[in-house]
Design a protein around this motif. Structure first.
Motif, PDB file in Angstrom:
ATOM      1  N   LEU A  71      26.523  31.776  28.783  1.00 11.00           N
ATOM      2  CA  LEU A  71      26.069  31.982  27.412  1.00 11.00           C
ATOM      3  C   LEU A  71      25.867  30.639  26.725  1.00 11.00           C
ATOM      4  O   LEU A  71      24.856  30.370  26.092  1.00 11.00           O
ATOM      5  CB  LEU A  71      27.117  32.804  26.658  1.00 11.00           C
ATOM      6  N   LEU A  72      26.867  29.788  26.891  1.00 15.18           N
ATOM      7  CA  LEU A  72      26.804  28.466  26.271  1.00 15.18           C
ATOM      8  C   LEU A  72      25.662  27.644  26.852  1.00 15.18           C
ATOM      9  O   LEU A  72      24.885  27.038  26.110  1.00 15.18           O
ATOM     10  CB  LEU A  72      28.129  27.723  26.505  1.00 15.18           C
ATOM     11  N   MET A  88      23.012  28.642  28.245  1.00 16.74           N
ATOM     12  CA  MET A  88      21.755  29.196  27.815  1.00 16.74           C
ATOM     13  C   MET A  88      21.441  28.741  26.383  1.00 16.74           C
ATOM     14  O   MET A  88      20.332  28.319  26.077  1.00 16.74           O
ATOM     15  CB  MET A  88      21.857  30.714  27.832  1.00 16.74           C
ATOM     16  N   ALA A  89      22.461  28.852  25.545  1.00 16.05           N
ATOM     17  CA  ALA A  89      22.274  28.493  24.145  1.00 16.05           C
ATOM     18  C   ALA A  89      21.860  27.036  24.026  1.00 16.05           C
ATOM     19  O   ALA A  89      20.918  26.696  23.308  1.00 16.05           O
ATOM     20  CB  ALA A  89      23.562  28.739  23.377  1.00 16.05           C
ATOM     21  N   VAL A 136      18.321  26.248  25.060  1.00 17.34           N
ATOM     22  CA  VAL A 136      17.241  26.644  24.182  1.00 17.34           C
ATOM     23  C   VAL A 136      17.169  25.905  22.871  1.00 17.34           C
ATOM     24  O   VAL A 136      16.103  25.832  22.295  1.00 17.34           O
ATOM     25  CB  VAL A 136      17.228  28.166  23.933  1.00 17.34           C
TER      26      VAL A 136
END
Lengths: 500, 286
Positions: free
Chosen positions: B6-7, B9-10, B13
């Motif tokens: 999640l991290l 990915m964040a 982006v």
């Protein structure tokens, strides 16, 4: 009669009576001509989920979680701050009642006017009503804290230290559990907000559903069910902050990023929501005020009043439907009634029924029965019945059991139901207001609830009308909330929803 | 595991999402197959970027009203609107104008369709036999699925649709109107003729179950509208450049996103009939 019936039983009969009375006026005609082709297509689609067709699946899931996490986090923090003053400060209570009386979808529609279809609109649409709900429920939980710890404090202990050292520790677990239950609700809200443009699961779900791509719909729903069912595996209190910290980045990367302009917010308050006859008019012009009178009267008599009637009819019938189904559903997940395998099937069924948006359920029943109140009643009852059935089922599993308890029907009718009936009514009355809010999104069925008229006003870009109708809807919800609270008090039902 | 990805990915982006300043943004009303909107319109964005020499982005919206709001709020500067949503948008944004329409939009029509079990046959004249049936419009803000059919219903019967039909619904979109009438959930409906023809080509229309009963007279429909203040941001002559780029769009793959044969020039005046119609049935206040 020698038998004196209890107050709860009387209340139950009263509600069933009201619902039967409402049924006289409700339109329940079945009018479909040939539903089977489309239903066959749906059944085939649901049986053949296509996980590869949805390219932005991972992103949709991520966005759904991110919006839910941020919205619920903000809502619970503000709710927590307001909770200690909630019982003592009228205005806080009124504001909270008002903001939670408005459906997330309507909050989103309002914020979209100001901020466009942007992440801010989505987060606020969850955070604001959740603040109202959390403030209320946290306050009730704090109220029920065990007071023994307070008595041990030395005289002169400050209010803040009293709160943190004596009151909070006692109810902490309870608060935490409730917040997690809110997160599950938040995931549902977040998904549903996709219907109005957030890049969450609902966005794609609605598109595929509209187009009749049922295999894709099936894939999305299955993922959503799994997400909800496994919430306790992927979300732990200890790592909650990681989710909160990561969510803004996930959202910033999503499709909805747009610019923010202050003039739009200003315009919303100074133009959009000013009733059309008063816009651009002199404040003292009597003609404008006469027009405003006509405008208000037309809106009230043509939309608000019929809308209120339809909303109440649907709510009262669906409330009783919810109760009946909840009583039928809860044994499915109870170890008093079913073995492990049976309970698993029950859990799967209840997760599906409570996580499928009512709107999707209603559409399926619309195909089956044609447009009338019937699809709406069944959809609302099934969805809410599954939620309460789930909560009661868990409650039953925690009851102390007698070694000589009967089995089967006797156990159900003479032991379990009487023991959980108070809790059941408490949940049901809690859900009353929620059911009323949910009637809003069933306008597709041609039922002209208040929500239908609000949606129409937004579609015509008549924000002034939408606002007045939203306020009326909120007041109606508050009225129901007051009825519900008085009833719960009169029946001495535990007021806190022991949800998690 | 999840939190790590999640991290990651964040973080990945944010790096990609910083270069958004002053890009030219457009949207399109979600009138038909919404499921591939992004793929379809990202190609159009690439085409426009190449022609205009600025960064062009497409953002998807969920409703006609949201498209109008995004245009009004200057979150998009260009939009592919329907007749009615375009009129709404241009009334709300001073100086905005219609610059191009689809070739087909010069003479667009609505089909009234009926479930075969109703026995209502196709006719040249308005089929008065539809009175008393259940009826569904499309989206509330649609020109072909709401405005024009309601106009003709009111004209023929002198009554509101609620008084003419036993039940009136809003399916939300043209494809769904077709599905609902075909299944008989609603007996009669009205939809965009192009969507009907496309669905027919795709084999989703069963002539034994649903048939066209009437075709409305022609009216102007979809168009590209642009905000008046784009030249302040993107330079003088930008509007004309956008119009040229749209009219010059010849690639069939791009045109299929709409779907239109080609684009032709349009002006605000072309849509006066739509505005008058909307006023006459009370959808827009005078």
């Amino acid at each position: 009669m020698l038998v004196r019936r209890s107050a709860t039983v009387n209340a139950s009969f009263g509600f069933v009576g009201i619902a039967l009375f409402c049924l006289i006026f409700a339109d329940l005609e079945v009018t479909t001509l040939d539903p089977w082709t489309e239903l066959g297509r749906m059944a085939w689609g649901f049986a053949t989920p296509d996980f590869l067709a949805v390219d932005q699946l991972a992103d949709a899931l991520l966005q759904t979680v991110a919006f839910a996490v941020l919205g619920v986090a903000a809502g619970s923090v503000f709710g927590f701050v307001l909770a200690p003053v909630f019982q003592h400060f009228g205005p806080v209570r009124w504001v909270c009642a008002f903001i939670r009386a408005i459906h997330e979808l309507f909050w989103a529609l309002i914020f979209i006017q100001m901020f466009g279809p942007s992440p801010l609109a989505g987060i606020l649409a969850i955070a604001i009503p959740y603040t109202g709900i959390c403030a209320k429920v946290y306050a009730e939980i704090l109220e029920e804290a065990d007071l023994r710890a307070l008595k041990t404090l030395p005289p002169g202990a400050g209010r803040i230290s009293t709160f943190f050292y004596a009151k909070l520790p006692d109810v902490w677990v309870h608060l935490k559990d409730y917040t997690f239950y809110r997160l599950e609700c938040g995931l549902r809200s977040s998904a549903v907000l996709g219907f109005v443009g957030l890049p969450t699961l609902g966005f794609y779900l609605e598109s595929f559903f509209k187009q009749g791509h049922y295999s894709e719909v099936s894939a999305l729903l299955i993922l959503f069910f799994v997400l909800i069912a496994t919430i306790r595996l992927w979300m732990r209190p200890r790592i909650a902050w990681v989710y909160v910290a990561a969510s803004p980045f996930a959202i910033a990367a999503g499709a909805g990023t747009t610019t923010f302009e202050w003039v739009n917010v200003q315009r919303f308050f100074t133009e959009d929501i000013v009733p059309a006859p008063l816009r651009n008019a002199e404040i003292l012009d009597p003609g404008a005020w006469l027009n405003f009178g006509d405008w208000t009267w037309a809106l009230l008599s043509h939309q608000a009043l019929p809308g209120i009637v339809a909303t109440i009819l649907l709510t009262q019938i669906a409330l009783v439907g919810t109760g009946i189904l909840a009583l039928a559903f809860f044994p499915m997940i109870s170890d008093r009634f079913f073995g492990r395998a049976g309970r698993t099937v029950g859990h799967v069924f209840l997760v599906i029924a409570r996580s499928t948006p009512e709107y999707v359920l209603a559409y399926i029943f619309l195909q089956l029965w044609g447009p009338s109140m019937l699809p709406a009643i069944v959809a609302l009852s099934l969805h809410n019945g599954a939620i309460i059935g789930h909560l009661i089922g868990r409650h039953v599993n925690e009851l102390e059991r007698r070694p000589d308890a009967p089995k089967g029907v006797n156990l159900y009718a003479y032991e379990v139901v009487p023991r959980v009936y108070g809790q059941f009514l408490a949940f049901l009355f809690y859900r009353w207001e929620v059911i009323m809010r949910e009637t809003a999104i069933l306008g597709i069925l041609g039922i002209h609830t208040l929500g239908f008229h609000i949606d129409s006003a937004i579609a015509d870009i008549r924000i002034d009308r939408a606002m007045l109708l939203i306020v009326i809807t909120a007041l109606l919800n508050i009225a129901i909330d007051i009825c519900s609270r008085n009833l719960r008090r009169r029946l001495r039902l535990r007021s806190t929803p022991d949800a998690a | 595991m999840l939190r790590k990805s999640l991290l990651a990915m964040a973080l990945a982006v944010i790096a990609g999402s910083t270069a958004l300043a002053d890009s030219f943004v457009f949207t399109a009303i979600p009138d038909e197959d919404e499921t591939r909107l992004k793929q379809r319109f990202d190609k159009v964005a690439d085409y426009l970027a190449a022609k205009l020499g600025v960064e062009v982005r497409y953002i998807p919206v969920k409703s006609y009203a949201a498209a109008v709001t995004a245009f009004r709020n200057n979150q998009v500067q260009l939009a592919w609107f329907g007749g009615l949503s375009g009129v709404h948008a241009r009334r709300l944004v001073k100086g905005s104008e219609a610059i191009a329409q689809g070739y087909e939009d010069q003479f667009f029509t609505t089909y009234f369709i009926a479930n075969a079990a109703t026995g209502i046959a196709e006719s040249k004249d308005f089929p008065k036999a539809i009175a008393g049936r259940t009826f569904t419009f499309g989206s509330k803000g649609s020109t072909s699925g709401r405005l024009m059919p309601e106009f003709h219903i009111r004209k023929q019967f002198g009554k509101s649709p609620d008084d003419v039909f036993s039940r009136v619904g809003f399916s939300g979109d043209h494809s769904r109107t077709l599905a609902l009438v075909q299944s008989g959930a609603y007996e009669v409906g009205a939809l965009n003729y192009k969507v009907f023809e496309n669905e027919k080509k795709a084999g989703k229309v069963d002539p034994a179950k649903v048939r066209i009963t009437w075709t409305t007279p022609a009216y102007p429909d979809y168009q590209w509208s642009i905000r008046g203040d784009v030249e302040a941001t993107f330079g003088a002559g930008f509007k004309a450049k956008v119009r040229q780029a749209l009219l010059g769009m010849k690639d069939k793959m791009l045109l299929d996103a709409f779907p239109r044969k080609s684009f032709v020039a349009a002006s605000n005046g072309d849509y006066a009939p739509i505005l008058d119609t909307a006023k006459s049935i009370g959808l827009i206040d005078d």
